[in-house]
Write an enzyme that holds these catalytic residues in place. Structure first.
Site, PDB file in Angstrom:
ATOM      1  N   GLY A   1      -6.342  15.949  16.439  1.00 44.22           N
ATOM      2  CA  GLY A   1      -5.901  15.623  15.082  1.00 44.22           C
ATOM      3  C   GLY A   1      -6.435  14.941  14.355  1.00 44.22           C
ATOM      4  O   GLY A   1      -7.423  14.097  14.891  1.00 44.22           O
TER       5      GLY A   1
ATOM      6  N   GLU B   1      -7.531  11.632  12.650  1.00 45.15           N
ATOM      7  CA  GLU B   1      -7.134  10.467  12.876  1.00 45.15           C
ATOM      8  C   GLU B   1      -7.349   9.309  12.059  1.00 45.15           C
ATOM      9  O   GLU B   1      -8.600   9.339  11.483  1.00 45.15           O
ATOM     10  CB  GLU B   1      -7.851   9.931  14.236  1.00 45.15           C
ATOM     11  CG  GLU B   1      -7.372  10.705  15.570  1.00 45.15           C
ATOM     12  CD  GLU B   1      -8.027  10.117  17.068  1.00 45.15           C
ATOM     13  OE1 GLU B   1      -7.471  10.703  17.860  1.00 45.15           O
ATOM     14  OE2 GLU B   1      -8.885   9.400  16.870  1.00 45.15           O
TER      15      GLU B   1
ATOM     16  N   THR C   1      -0.688  19.465  23.304  1.00 40.21           N
ATOM     17  CA  THR C   1      -1.008  19.798  24.286  1.00 40.21           C
ATOM     18  C   THR C   1       0.461  20.416  24.983  1.00 40.21           C
ATOM     19  O   THR C   1       0.093  21.588  25.802  1.00 40.21           O
ATOM     20  CB  THR C   1      -1.378  18.585  25.216  1.00 40.21           C
ATOM     21  OG1 THR C   1      -2.735  18.075  24.607  1.00 40.21           O
ATOM     22  CG2 THR C   1      -1.515  18.843  26.820  1.00 40.21           C
TER      23      THR C   1
ATOM     24  N   SER D   1      -2.466  13.110  16.796  1.00 40.68           N
ATOM     25  CA  SER D   1      -2.202  12.903  18.063  1.00 40.68           C
ATOM     26  C   SER D   1      -0.678  12.313  18.314  1.00 40.68           C
ATOM     27  O   SER D   1      -0.320  11.448  17.805  1.00 40.68           O
ATOM     28  CB  SER D   1      -3.129  11.434  18.444  1.00 40.68           C
ATOM     29  OG  SER D   1      -2.935  11.028  19.767  1.00 40.68           O
ATOM     30  N   GLY D   2      -0.339  12.941  19.545  1.00 48.04           N
ATOM     31  CA  GLY D   2       1.361  12.784  19.943  1.00 48.04           C
ATOM     32  C   GLY D   2       2.220  13.695  19.176  1.00 48.04           C
ATOM     33  O   GLY D   2       3.338  13.573  19.384  1.00 48.04           O
TER      34      GLY D   2
ATOM     35  N   ASN E   1      -0.175   7.975  21.378  1.00 49.83           N
ATOM     36  CA  ASN E   1       0.349   8.797  22.211  1.00 49.83           C
ATOM     37  C   ASN E   1       0.097   8.231  23.372  1.00 49.83           C
ATOM     38  O   ASN E   1      -1.077   7.917  23.748  1.00 49.83           O
ATOM     39  CB  ASN E   1      -0.315  10.342  21.867  1.00 49.83           C
ATOM     40  CG  ASN E   1       0.272  11.365  22.626  1.00 49.83           C
ATOM     41  OD1 ASN E   1       1.182  11.341  23.435  1.00 49.83           O
ATOM     42  ND2 ASN E   1      -0.606  12.439  22.836  1.00 49.83           N
TER      43      ASN E   1
ATOM     44  N   SER F   1      -2.676  11.169  25.111  1.00 48.23           N
ATOM     45  CA  SER F   1      -3.527  11.921  24.227  1.00 48.23           C
ATOM     46  C   SER F   1      -4.978  12.477  24.781  1.00 48.23           C
ATOM     47  O   SER F   1      -5.434  11.918  25.763  1.00 48.23           O
ATOM     48  CB  SER F   1      -3.991  10.752  23.250  1.00 48.23           C
ATOM     49  OG  SER F   1      -4.757  11.345  22.118  1.00 48.23           O
ATOM     50  N   SER F   2      -5.127  13.699  24.198  1.00 46.75           N
ATOM     51  CA  SER F   2      -6.211  14.421  24.727  1.00 46.75           C
ATOM     52  C   SER F   2      -7.365  13.651  23.951  1.00 46.75           C
ATOM     53  O   SER F   2      -7.427  13.610  22.650  1.00 46.75           O
ATOM     54  CB  SER F   2      -6.318  15.754  24.351  1.00 46.75           C
ATOM     55  OG  SER F   2      -5.292  16.579  24.919  1.00 46.75           O
TER      56      SER F   2
END
Length: 989
Positions: free
Chosen positions: A402, A404, A127, A122-123, A172, A175-176
């Protein structure tokens, strides 16, 4: 890459590498070329060198490794897109555009579906990478008006999905919080014509709870910050996120890197572009507002132990489209159905709060699913010619969460990491298969490589009856007092002996200190993760009380009516748990990915602080490990470090061998073999495949590159001599061209000044240009028909020639027209021409022009059968001018007047003196006969509706065309010797 980051807006101009010779300054642009490819330290050092030079992209063969720069780089302009468009993958430096273009060209040439798997923490920029790929296809693919609409909708789907599916987390700001797979569909021309989106595991729990420093989904803050006053008032909202319980738990209502007001405008525009109507937008926003109001619902305790709602619910019931009393009852009571009766059981405070939160999560989650379905309807491929046809091929984009690892990991992290385990297994299998297929296709021996197979971990998670998900489902569905702790205990019994599973109870003394009593640890391929079981059962069940479902099924909000179908109430089958649904979704995703040709983008986050220029080696080493980058590198280097097609290799290095320079005329394989022999390659250093050369060690390639550099330097002086000579040639050519241009202009101006003078050497050039221009213009503007009298105005010198050309043109058009005329039409035209000559002064002539002449206007012409024309007439007697109905028939040498097949008068054409016709529209004509002829008894006065036709045919048959007079009766009646003027005047009146 442009990322939302701490340093957004800082512009950095990046000079991108163009050749392997840049390796000394910025490492190697392909990790496969690392000498010490087994060293993780060498890998990270190469990454660090390139990151410091703002070179954020590096290859591992065909895998693209991308490091988030957390600042804006000027490498995404239209010229950069053009640079990568249609260029071979290895001819340019690593870039997201290079892999995008390579995937697109593979789809076009091979006709097979492709996919790009984007993964990372994440980050790390997943995206943003998918956005860049979409933008590249939107800018470079063929376009039409319909295709442009699809492109716009594909691009505008991003802000909508980000608003409803992304949130700020500790890792992030954007973040999605759901997994996304998008298919971009292309037609046979290579133009994007549609799309389809699959979503996975939206983090519904974020709606009702966020960790400290995190936010709810963006759409809530965007609507509050950017919504118009009237929009907020209608929904009972205040422009202050602190007023809403669901938005204050993270204590982070605003983020410096996000502009909620501007993002709101982008979302409203995007909703319109993708085809969601204003009415649907209103109802969707009502749902979002209702979730905020639901979060503010508070409960009080009654003396009897039940609960009641202490806050106002009127605006909330209006937004949900349900009755207020029904909503209050559904939030405070639970319906229990037995075989005999239905019971309403009151809820306690904890149960009521859980029901409220469950309703909020269900409403938001199902609205998000509706939005995905609406996007798919908007992006659906529709062929106007073949409605049932399908697209030619597709490119899939997988942007999924991703791996985590937080301080406290729960059910969401368990599902996310399970997904990453499955993807890692797929990537390793596909990479091995792709590498092996390359060797097999080229006829080169494959050398097996050892790698970590995480199948055992995937089995631990998903195996039927024995996996963690099966145990979780069993514990959720079994009767009795099931809890999170009993689930943990059952895990210890079922999978306790698995080498990748451990709990506090099962661990040794040293490990036990790092695992809580309510936690279990999984040894993932990316490292160890502790999961706290609290909330596992509730999140996995994620069920609504029956009366809450019944209430939502009666909603007047059309979106909620589609989200909560009445079939759910009659379906006796228990809904599948969240984990099982996710497992099935992953299985479907794996099936989709296996059917496509994969490409990979591995995104890396350089630091947790999201600061530009900072390279955290410890963090990056962890990501390199869990992304499997070293495994991918070892697989690629199992045999040969470098491989290129013969034509590419020969084109680059042919100058190093006299036999291949400047051009090799034979087979490409023979040329490459000649070249490498001249370079002194040893047999163990390379292999020649069917279409590629394989070089085992990077040092062999680097030695070749060094030889190429020496070669360039050795011919430097000769190049300078050639360049100076060639520049002289070019400059002399330019000077000659400029001199000729000056002479031409000078001659033209002088000729223009003397254009009115007779032709002479000074104006001859100008007149020639004028003549050529006029004739060229005339050729383009010739009249198209005989009736077109237009003609370009000629210059003075060509007036006479222009007139001759005009006459010739008209004659040619007349001749062409006449040649096409049929005999029947020619006869008709001849008669019309005669009529025009005779009757041009008669009043009714203009109305008769469009009417064709016919041969007989009587029903059955009497004998003789050689008659040429017949028409009904009215004959006026000479005495009293009484009308008599007769028929006038024309033969080859005579005319007769008959009455019902009885001959009344016979007129030989030889005796016919002339014909007189009135200039008025009365239809009267007079046949002048000799007065001395007793048989004829003087002139014959006739009248017919078809006077022009009848007189024309009579004049032609009798050859009396020039004997027809169109006269004014009143002025000339006295000249008729056989008619008394006063009587005729009386008749005319």
């Amino acid at each position: 890459m442009r990322y939302r980051a701490m340093a957004a807006g800082e512009g950095v101009r990046v000079i991108m590498e163009t050749a392997l010779t840049a390796r000394d300054r910025v490492g190697v642009q392909d990790f496969v070329l690392l000498e010490n490819y087994t060293s993780e330290a060498a890998f990270i050092e190469n990454l660090r060198k390139r990151f410091k030079e703002n070179l954020i992209y590096t290859y591992i063969g065909s895998v693209l490794v991308s490091v988030n720069p957390y600042k804006e780089l000027e490498i995404y302009s239209k010229p950069h897109m053009d640079r990568y468009h249609g260029v071979s993958f290895y001819e340019v430096s690593p870039h997201i555009y290079a892999i995008s273009d390579n995937v697109y060209r593979s789809m076009r040439t091979e006709g097979r579906d492709q996919c790009i798997l984007i993964s990372g923490e994440s980050g790390a920029g997943k995206t943003e990478a998918s956005k860049k790929i979409l933008q590249y296809y939107a800018m470079t693919c063929p376009a039409s008006e319909q295709v442009q609409k699809v492109k716009d909708r594909l691009l505008q789907s991003n802000p909508v999905l980000e608003a409803f599916g992304n949130a700020k987390t500790l890792r992030n700001d954007n973040s999605s919080r759901f997994g996304k797979y998008m298919d971009i569909q292309f037609d046979f021309k290579g133009a994007p014509v549609g799309g389809h989106i699959l979503s996975f595991l939206l983090e519904n729990s974020r709606v009702v709870h966020q960790n400290h420093g995190e936010r709810n989904f963006h759409i809530f803050y965007q609507m509050i910050e950017g919504g118009e006053e009237e929009l907020l008032q209608r929904r009972g909202l205040e422009r202050n996120p602190q007023q809403y319980h669901y938005l204050v738990k993270g204590k982070c209502p605003r983020v410096s890197s996000l502009n909620d007001r501007d993002d709101w405008k982008a979302v409203r525009k995007a909703l319109s572009v993708i085809g969601i109507s204003d009415e649907e937008v209103e109802e969707l926003l009502n749902i979002i507002a209702s979730v905020l109001h639901l979060g503010n619902v508070q409960f009080g305790m009654e003396d009897s132990g039940g609960v009641y709602i202490t806050t106002e619910t009127q605006i909330m019931s209006q937004l949900l489209g349900v009755e207020g009393t029904l909503l209050n009852e559904a939030l405070t009571y639970r319906k229990i159905i037995t075989k005999e009766e239905e019971l309403m059981s009151p809820l306690n405070l904890e149960q009521a709060a859980s029901a409220r939160d469950a309703l909020s999560k269900a409403v938001y989650g199902r609205a998000f699913t509706w939005l995905i379905n609406k996007l798919n309807m908007s992006l659906a491929f529709r062929d106007p010619v073949y409605p049932t046809g399908r697209c030619a091929a597709a490119i899939g984009l997988l942007d999924i969460y991703g791996f985590e690892v937080f301080q406290h990991n729960s059910f969401e992290q368990f599902c996310i990491n399970y997904c990453n385990e499955k993807l890692q297994q797929l990537v390793i299998e596909l990479t091995l298969k792709q590498e092996q297929d390359d060797y097999v296709a080229e006829g080169v021996t494959w050398e097996p490589v050892q790698y970590f197979n995480n199948k055992s971990i995937c089995d631990l998670l998903e195996e039927k009856f024995k996996g963690i998900i099966s145990v979780l489902d069993e514990e959720c569905l079994r009767p009795g007092d099931a809890s999170d702790i009993t689930f943990l205990e059952k895990l210890e019994v079922t999978v306790g002996d698995h080498p990748h599973f451990v709990t506090h109870k099962l661990a040794d003394g040293k490990t036990r200190k790092a695992i809580g009593r309510e936690e279990f640890r999984l040894l993932h391929y990316a490292g160890e993760v502790n999961y706290n079981v609290n909330g596992f059962l509730d999140k996995n069940n994620d069920l609504l009380y029956r009366n809450l479902k019944e209430m939502m099924c009666r909603s007047e909000n059309r979106i909620l009516t589609q989200c909560f179908e009445r079939d759910e109430l009659t379906d006796q089958k228990r809904p599948e748990t969240t984990a099982t649904q996710f497992k099935y979704s992953l299985a479907k995703l794996m099936e989709i990915l296996m059917s496509k040709e994969p490409s990979y983008v591995r995104c890396i986050k350089p630091n947790d602080a999201r600061q530009p220029g900072r390279f955290d080696e410890v963090l990056i080493r962890h990501q390199v490990k869990y992304l499997g980058l070293m495994q991918s590198l070892r697989i690629r280097r199992a045999g040969f470090a470098y491989r290129r097609r013969y034509e590419v290799f020969l084109q680059r290095y042919k100058s190093l061998c006299p036999e291949t320079w400047p051009n090799w005329q034979g087979q490409l394989a023979e040329g490459v073999a000649t070249l490498v022999r001249h370079l002194g390659y040893q047999p163990e250093e390379y292999k020649l495949g069917r279409s590629k050369i394989f070089i085992r060690l990077p040092k062999t390639l680097f030695a070749t590159e060094d030889a190429l550099e020496v070669r360039k330097q050795s011919i430097g002086e000769r190049l300078i001599t050639i360049q100076s000579w060639w520049r002289g040639v070019v400059d002399r050519r330019k000077a000659r061209v400029r001199k000729q241009a000056a002479d031409t202009i000078r001659r033209f101006i002088k000729g223009f000044i003397l254009r009115e003078q007779p032709r002479c050497p000074e104006n001859e050039y100008f007149l020639a240009i004028v003549r050529h221009t006029f004739l060229t213009n005339l050729r383009k503007n010739l009249p198209r028909t005989v009736l077109d009298k237009s003609w370009p105005r000629p210059p003075l010198a060509l007036t006479e020639a222009s007139e001759h050309l005009r006459k010739l043109c008209m004659q040619n058009m007349v001749w062409s027209y006449c040649r096409r005329i049929q005999p029947e039409w020619r006869n008709q035209m001849e008669q019309k021409v005669v009529a025009s000559e005779i009757f041009k002064d008669k009043d009714s002539y203009a109305q008769s022009v469009p009417r064709l002449f016919v041969s007989f206007r009587v029903s059955s012409p009497p004998v003789p059968c050689d008659l040429q024309y017949g028409v009904a007439v009215t004959k006026y007697d000479r005495r009293g001018y009484r009308p008599r109905q007769r028929q006038l028939l024309l033969g080859p040498a005579f005319a007769v007047i008959v009455e019902e097949a009885k001959l009344k008068q016979h007129i030989d054409y030889e005796t016919l003196i002339g014909i007189s016709v009135s200039s008025l529209s009365d239809g009267i004509f007079v046949l002048h006969l000799p007065y001395e002829e007793k048989k004829q008894k003087g002139d014959v006065v006739l009248q017919t509706e078809h006077v022009i036709e009848a007189v024309t045919k009579l004049a032609i048959s009798a050859d009396k065309v020039h004997s027809v007079n169109v006269i004014n009766w009143i002025c000339r009646f006295s000249s008729f010797h056989s008619i008394n003027f006063p009587d005729m005047l009386l008749f005319l009146h």
